[in-house]
Every structure is written in C-alpha cells, then in structure tokens.
Design a protein around this motif. Structure first.
Motif, PDB file in Angstrom:
ATOM      1  N   GLY A  49       0.834  -1.197   0.000  1.00 39.09           N
ATOM      2  CA  GLY A  49       0.000   0.000   0.000  1.00 39.09           C
ATOM      3  C   GLY A  49       0.861   1.237   0.000  1.00 39.09           C
ATOM      4  N   PHE A  50       0.526   2.188  -0.841  1.00 39.64           N
ATOM      5  CA  PHE A  50       1.259   3.442  -0.934  1.00 39.64           C
ATOM      6  C   PHE A  50       0.317   4.574  -0.577  1.00 39.64           C
ATOM      7  CE2 PHE A  50       3.437   0.583  -3.832  1.00 39.64           C
ATOM      8  CZ  PHE A  50       4.768   0.776  -3.476  1.00 39.64           C
ATOM      9  N   GLY A  51       0.641   5.324   0.486  1.00 35.28           N
ATOM     10  CA  GLY A  51      -0.260   6.389   0.900  1.00 35.28           C
ATOM     11  C   GLY A  51       0.444   7.562   1.529  1.00 35.28           C
ATOM     12  N   SER A  52      -0.207   8.703   1.447  1.00 29.22           N
ATOM     13  CA  SER A  52       0.282   9.913   2.096  1.00 29.22           C
ATOM     14  C   SER A  52      -0.856  10.913   2.156  1.00 29.22           C
ATOM     15  CB  SER A  52       1.477  10.520   1.337  1.00 29.22           C
ATOM     16  OG  SER A  52       1.068  11.280   0.228  1.00 29.22           O
ATOM     17  N   GLY A  53      -0.591  12.003   2.825  1.00 27.18           N
ATOM     18  CA  GLY A  53      -1.486  13.131   2.728  1.00 27.18           C
ATOM     19  C   GLY A  53      -1.339  13.748   1.346  1.00 27.18           C
ATOM     20  N   ASP A  65       9.526   9.227  -4.486  1.00 31.45           N
ATOM     21  CA  ASP A  65      10.951   8.887  -4.476  1.00 31.45           C
ATOM     22  C   ASP A  65      11.166   7.429  -4.077  1.00 31.45           C
ATOM     23  OD1 ASP A  65      11.467  11.508  -5.183  1.00 31.45           O
ATOM     24  OD2 ASP A  65      12.146  12.113  -3.176  1.00 31.45           O
ATOM     25  N   ALA A  66      10.369   6.954  -3.108  1.00 32.81           N
ATOM     26  CA  ALA A  66      10.483   5.551  -2.685  1.00 32.81           C
ATOM     27  C   ALA A  66      10.081   4.614  -3.813  1.00 32.81           C
ATOM     28  CB  ALA A  66       9.621   5.297  -1.451  1.00 32.81           C
ATOM     29  N   ILE A  67       9.032   4.965  -4.535  1.00 34.30           N
ATOM     30  CA  ILE A  67       8.577   4.134  -5.659  1.00 34.30           C
ATOM     31  C   ILE A  67       9.674   4.038  -6.719  1.00 34.30           C
ATOM     32  CG2 ILE A  67       6.930   4.024  -7.582  1.00 34.30           C
ATOM     33  CD1 ILE A  67       4.892   5.356  -5.570  1.00 34.30           C
ATOM     34  N   ASP A  68      10.301   5.150  -7.018  1.00 33.26           N
ATOM     35  CA  ASP A  68      11.317   5.192  -8.064  1.00 33.26           C
ATOM     36  C   ASP A  68      12.648   4.569  -7.644  1.00 33.26           C
ATOM     37  OD1 ASP A  68       9.468   6.505  -9.617  1.00 33.26           O
ATOM     38  OD2 ASP A  68      10.287   8.502  -9.224  1.00 33.26           O
ATOM     39  N   ARG A  69      12.848   4.375  -6.358  1.00 35.97           N
ATOM     40  CA  ARG A  69      14.111   3.869  -5.836  1.00 35.97           C
ATOM     41  C   ARG A  69      14.338   2.386  -6.152  1.00 35.97           C
ATOM     42  NH1 ARG A  69      13.624   5.303  -0.300  1.00 35.97           N
ATOM     43  NH2 ARG A  69      13.065   3.201   0.274  1.00 35.97           N
ATOM     44  N   GLN A  96      -2.874   9.613 -11.158  1.00 32.44           N
ATOM     45  CA  GLN A  96      -1.477   9.899 -11.484  1.00 32.44           C
ATOM     46  C   GLN A  96      -0.529   8.954 -10.745  1.00 32.44           C
ATOM     47  OE1 GLN A  96      -1.154  14.034 -10.434  1.00 32.44           O
ATOM     48  NE2 GLN A  96      -1.708  14.726 -12.480  1.00 32.44           N
ATOM     49  N   LEU A  97      -0.781   8.756  -9.446  1.00 34.86           N
ATOM     50  CA  LEU A  97       0.078   7.840  -8.700  1.00 34.86           C
ATOM     51  C   LEU A  97      -0.124   6.416  -9.203  1.00 34.86           C
ATOM     52  CD1 LEU A  97       2.177   7.478  -6.474  1.00 34.86           C
ATOM     53  CD2 LEU A  97       0.301   7.114  -4.873  1.00 34.86           C
ATOM     54  N   GLY A  98      -1.350   6.051  -9.534  1.00 38.71           N
ATOM     55  CA  GLY A  98      -1.621   4.728 -10.085  1.00 38.71           C
ATOM     56  C   GLY A  98      -0.849   4.472 -11.371  1.00 38.71           C
ATOM     57  N   ARG A  99      -0.833   5.460 -12.271  1.00 34.41           N
ATOM     58  CA  ARG A  99      -0.067   5.310 -13.519  1.00 34.41           C
ATOM     59  C   ARG A  99       1.424   5.176 -13.233  1.00 34.41           C
ATOM     60  NH1 ARG A  99      -3.895   8.926 -15.244  1.00 34.41           N
ATOM     61  NH2 ARG A  99      -2.570  10.747 -14.902  1.00 34.41           N
ATOM     62  N   ARG A 100       1.907   5.954 -12.292  1.00 34.83           N
ATOM     63  CA  ARG A 100       3.329   5.875 -11.928  1.00 34.83           C
ATOM     64  C   ARG A 100       3.671   4.475 -11.412  1.00 34.83           C
ATOM     65  NH1 ARG A 100       6.177  10.512  -8.255  1.00 34.83           N
ATOM     66  NH2 ARG A 100       8.321   9.908  -8.588  1.00 34.83           N
ATOM     67  N   LEU A 101       2.794   3.916 -10.578  1.00 34.70           N
ATOM     68  CA  LEU A 101       3.015   2.568 -10.057  1.00 34.70           C
ATOM     69  C   LEU A 101       2.943   1.526 -11.166  1.00 34.70           C
ATOM     70  CD1 LEU A 101       1.004   3.010  -6.784  1.00 34.70           C
ATOM     71  CD2 LEU A 101       3.415   2.353  -6.901  1.00 34.70           C
ATOM     72  N   GLU A 102       1.977   1.671 -12.073  1.00 31.31           N
ATOM     73  CA  GLU A 102       1.848   0.718 -13.179  1.00 31.31           C
ATOM     74  C   GLU A 102       3.066   0.771 -14.093  1.00 31.31           C
ATOM     75  OE1 GLU A 102      -2.005   1.800 -14.688  1.00 31.31           O
ATOM     76  OE2 GLU A 102      -3.025   0.500 -13.224  1.00 31.31           O
ATOM     77  N   GLU A 103       3.630   1.965 -14.281  1.00 28.29           N
ATOM     78  CA  GLU A 103       4.852   2.086 -15.076  1.00 28.29           C
ATOM     79  C   GLU A 103       6.015   1.331 -14.419  1.00 28.29           C
ATOM     80  OE1 GLU A 103       5.414   6.300 -15.407  1.00 28.29           O
ATOM     81  OE2 GLU A 103       3.801   6.507 -16.890  1.00 28.29           O
ATOM     82  N   ARG A 104       5.955   1.154 -13.110  1.00 28.55           N
ATOM     83  CA  ARG A 104       6.985   0.427 -12.371  1.00 28.55           C
ATOM     84  C   ARG A 104       6.648  -1.067 -12.258  1.00 28.55           C
ATOM     85  NH1 ARG A 104      11.393   2.323 -12.453  1.00 28.55           N
ATOM     86  NH2 ARG A 104      12.001   1.369 -10.509  1.00 28.55           N
TER      87      ARG A 104
END
Length: 151
Positions: A49-53, A65-69, A96-104
C-alpha cells in the motif's frame, strides 16, 4: 504478508497514519515509512500500500521517491490517502500515482481517499477544515476497503 507504506511526516495531524493503521489492522500488515521500505519487503509482500497526505494536489514527494528507488517488478498494490479538499476532476492525483506505479510494474487493485483535518494557510486561521476527520466512520471505511482487498 502486506506492507503498507505511509508518508505522513509533513502532516502534524497524523491523518494518513491513522488510516494506514486501520488498514494495517484489517490486513495484519506492517506500516513503514518510505525511508524504511526495502526491496526485500516489496519482494515478500502480497500487496504493497502506498499512501500519504495530499499536498498541492499530489501525494508526498517522499512517496514517489520511494517508488522510483526500486527496480520495476510485478506486485499488487493499492493507493490510499487523506485530503483536506475533494479530489478535483482536473487533477486526479490518485490516477497519477496509479499510472506511476503501473509504469513500475505494479498492478493497482484499489484506492481509498478520505478527508483529513487541514490547517494549511488560511484554513489555520479558522482552526482548520474537516475537524474530527478522519472520523471513526472514515476509519471503519478504511477497514472495509482493506477487507475488500482480501477477496
């Protein structure tokens, strides 16, 4: 095992951490910060799970940054967060975050967003908006969301 990543270091109210704890309780998962996340945690998790304010219509940069690391890999994930204002149609930050995760290489299996106390800028002058949020009902919805991930 499910690892939950939360980036709430910028929020003085712990809104997202409370949601993360509710989801973690329902999934019997561990909550870590983006800095504590390791490749081994991702490799051994069923779901991450990826979450933040939400800050300026987007998730915390530390989370990105953690996702891209880490190298791309295939794993189910979900997105969660708290926001003082509703997600606007012109800036779908969950998508947007979903697309970034799918790209990874992640498969986004769900998203959860709820209101949180917001005292940023002019809201602070009036004591904030969404006082008492996330509420016990919001946290129950977070647990229900987590249960839906199990099915």
């Amino acid at each position: 095992m499910t690892d939950i990543v939360v980036s709430s270091s910028r929020s003085p109210h712990s809104n997202t951490r409370r949601v993360a704890d509710a989801i973690a309780e329902a999934l019997n998962a561990q909550v870590v910060t983006p800095h504590e996340l390791t490749q081994d945690m991702i490799d051994t998790a069923d779901r991450v799970g990826f979450g933040s304010g939400i800050y300026w219509f987007g998730f915390d940069r530390q989370l990105g940054d953690a996702i891209d690391r880490f190298p791309a890999g295939s794993r189910d994930c979900f997105v969660f967060g708290t926001s003082g204002l509703p997600e606007p149609p012109f800036r779908r930050y969950t998508a947007q975050l979903g697309r970034r995760l799918e790209e990874r290489g992640f498969r986004v299996v769900g998203t959860f967003i709820c209101r949180g106390l917001d005292t940023w800028g002019p809201f602070g002058l009036i004591g904030g908006i969404n006082k008492g949020r996330p509420s016990s009902a919001d946290l129950e919805h977070a647990r229900d969301f987590a249960a839906s991930l199990m099915s």
